[in-house]
Design a protein around this motif. Structure first.
Motif, PDB file in Angstrom:
ATOM      1  N   PRO A   1     -10.080  36.764  18.367  1.00  0.00           N
ATOM      2  CA  PRO A   1      -9.269  36.021  17.395  1.00  0.00           C
ATOM      3  C   PRO A   1      -9.987  35.879  16.046  1.00  0.00           C
ATOM      4  O   PRO A   1     -11.044  35.246  15.959  1.00  0.00           O
ATOM      5  CB  PRO A   1      -9.083  34.656  18.070  1.00  0.00           C
ATOM      6  CG  PRO A   1     -10.263  34.516  18.979  1.00  0.00           C
ATOM      7  CD  PRO A   1     -10.586  35.897  19.454  1.00  0.00           C
ATOM      8  N   MET A   2      -9.391  36.447  15.011  1.00  0.00           N
ATOM      9  CA  MET A   2      -9.991  36.394  13.678  1.00  0.00           C
ATOM     10  C   MET A   2      -9.309  35.393  12.755  1.00  0.00           C
ATOM     11  O   MET A   2      -9.813  35.081  11.693  1.00  0.00           O
ATOM     12  CB  MET A   2      -9.952  37.790  13.047  1.00  0.00           C
ATOM     13  CG  MET A   2     -10.888  38.810  13.691  1.00  0.00           C
ATOM     14  SD  MET A   2     -12.642  38.442  13.373  1.00  0.00           S
ATOM     15  CE  MET A   2     -13.156  37.727  14.929  1.00  0.00           C
ATOM     16  N   TRP A   3      -8.148  34.886  13.171  1.00  0.00           N
ATOM     17  CA  TRP A   3      -7.413  33.965  12.307  1.00  0.00           C
ATOM     18  C   TRP A   3      -8.158  32.658  12.019  1.00  0.00           C
ATOM     19  O   TRP A   3      -7.931  32.054  10.961  1.00  0.00           O
ATOM     20  CB  TRP A   3      -6.038  33.659  12.914  1.00  0.00           C
ATOM     21  CG  TRP A   3      -6.076  33.037  14.281  1.00  0.00           C
ATOM     22  CD1 TRP A   3      -6.025  33.689  15.479  1.00  0.00           C
ATOM     23  CD2 TRP A   3      -6.184  31.641  14.590  1.00  0.00           C
ATOM     24  NE1 TRP A   3      -6.085  32.784  16.514  1.00  0.00           N
ATOM     25  CE2 TRP A   3      -6.180  31.527  15.995  1.00  0.00           C
ATOM     26  CE3 TRP A   3      -6.267  30.487  13.818  1.00  0.00           C
ATOM     27  CZ2 TRP A   3      -6.273  30.299  16.642  1.00  0.00           C
ATOM     28  CZ3 TRP A   3      -6.359  29.258  14.457  1.00  0.00           C
ATOM     29  CH2 TRP A   3      -6.355  29.177  15.848  1.00  0.00           C
ATOM     30  N   PRO A   4      -9.100  32.205  12.896  1.00  0.00           N
ATOM     31  CA  PRO A   4      -9.831  30.979  12.549  1.00  0.00           C
ATOM     32  C   PRO A   4     -10.643  31.101  11.263  1.00  0.00           C
ATOM     33  O   PRO A   4     -10.897  30.099  10.588  1.00  0.00           O
ATOM     34  CB  PRO A   4     -10.740  30.756  13.762  1.00  0.00           C
ATOM     35  CG  PRO A   4     -10.026  31.409  14.895  1.00  0.00           C
ATOM     36  CD  PRO A   4      -9.400  32.615  14.287  1.00  0.00           C
ATOM     37  N   LEU A   5     -11.078  32.329  10.926  1.00  0.00           N
ATOM     38  CA  LEU A   5     -11.819  32.524   9.680  1.00  0.00           C
ATOM     39  C   LEU A   5     -10.932  32.215   8.483  1.00  0.00           C
ATOM     40  O   LEU A   5     -11.360  31.564   7.523  1.00  0.00           O
ATOM     41  CB  LEU A   5     -12.346  33.959   9.594  1.00  0.00           C
ATOM     42  CG  LEU A   5     -13.190  34.458  10.772  1.00  0.00           C
ATOM     43  CD1 LEU A   5     -13.689  35.867  10.493  1.00  0.00           C
ATOM     44  CD2 LEU A   5     -14.358  33.514  11.038  1.00  0.00           C
ATOM     45  N   GLY A   6      -9.699  32.686   8.541  1.00  0.00           N
ATOM     46  CA  GLY A   6      -8.751  32.390   7.474  1.00  0.00           C
ATOM     47  C   GLY A   6      -8.395  30.914   7.423  1.00  0.00           C
ATOM     48  O   GLY A   6      -8.206  30.352   6.343  1.00  0.00           O
ATOM     49  N   LEU A   7      -8.329  30.285   8.590  1.00  0.00           N
ATOM     50  CA  LEU A   7      -8.025  28.856   8.644  1.00  0.00           C
ATOM     51  C   LEU A   7      -9.097  28.047   7.934  1.00  0.00           C
ATOM     52  O   LEU A   7      -8.788  27.127   7.156  1.00  0.00           O
ATOM     53  CB  LEU A   7      -7.907  28.411  10.110  1.00  0.00           C
ATOM     54  CG  LEU A   7      -7.687  26.919  10.351  1.00  0.00           C
ATOM     55  CD1 LEU A   7      -6.350  26.462   9.780  1.00  0.00           C
ATOM     56  CD2 LEU A   7      -7.775  26.601  11.851  1.00  0.00           C
TER      57      LEU A   7
END
Length: 225
Positions: free
Chosen positions: A112-118
């Motif tokens: 999951p890479m979306w936490p970086l954007g979050l």
């Protein structure tokens, strides 16, 4: 006799932003955060549009080459002057695209890479909403609390499984810690008007994990520690 510190002190340049009054520092920080957020949108777009045939190793290697190029240009320019800004602006698009491809392919692999954007979005939101009461500690603490709350809410509503939620929390908090620490540190390394170079620093400074050890060794040899 002056006793040298065991580890090298942070870099400082003459006339840096940290020496300016609070209002000027705050405007610089907001410009850097806003510009970085815009580059983050570009990274997200690239992650959604990974060309067919791209492999993770190729995309990661391309991103690594861009980081090395950014760091090399900064060293050659001596962290000052128009050449540093121009090289940063020229290399940023390729850095954003290659990073986006890398994150997109990792996401396809189940990481999951979306936490970086979050974390980037929450840090930018804090900077925009805090008024004149900006604090790096507040940026990190409130951003971390908000990111954990978002991720736990996703787990509660069964949009994220428990294992992925813990991984997402670690990724989000760790990336936020790096972002806030580096944003604070670059104030002593950048002058007014070097916002684009500062945004590039937020990307290329990820290599400091590797290069800092060489600075430590050089420091020990110089002062025979």
């Amino acid at each position: 006799m002056n006793v040298q510190p065991y580890f090298p002190e942070p870099l400082h340049v003459e006339g840096n932003v940290a020496d300016e009054e609070y209002g000027i520092r705050l405007r610089f920080i907001r410009r850097v955060v806003a510009l970085h957020f815009l580059t983050g949108i570009g990274v997200f777009g690239a992650a959604m549009l990974v060309p067919s045939g791209f492999t993770l190793s190729f995309a990661a290697g391309l991103f690594g080459l861009h980081l090395v190029a950014l760091s090399t240009c900064r060293v050659l320019a001596g962290r000052k002057g128009l050449s540093d800004i121009v090289s940063s602006v020229m290399l940023l698009p390729g850095t954003m695209i290659s990073l986006g491809f890398t994150l997109g392919l990792l996401n396809q692999e189940g990481v999951p890479m979306w936490p970086l954007g979050l974390s980037v979005a929450l840090a930018a939101s804090y900077t925009a909403l805090c008024g004149r009461d900006f604090s790096f500690v507040g940026q990190f603490m409130l951003g971390a609390i908000a990111s954990i709350a978002v991720i736990l809410a996703g787990a509660y509503f069964e949009r994220i499984d428990a294992g992925s939620a813990w991984v997402a929390i670690v990724f989000s908090v760790a990336s936020l810690l790096y972002y806030v620490y580096d944003l604070a540190a670059l104030l002593t390394r950048r002058r007014l008007g070097e916002e684009f170079a500062a945004v590039a620093d937020l990307y290329r400074d990820s290599l400091n994990v590797l290069t800092y050890s060489f600075r430590v060794i050089q420091h020990w040899r110089r002062f025979r520690i």
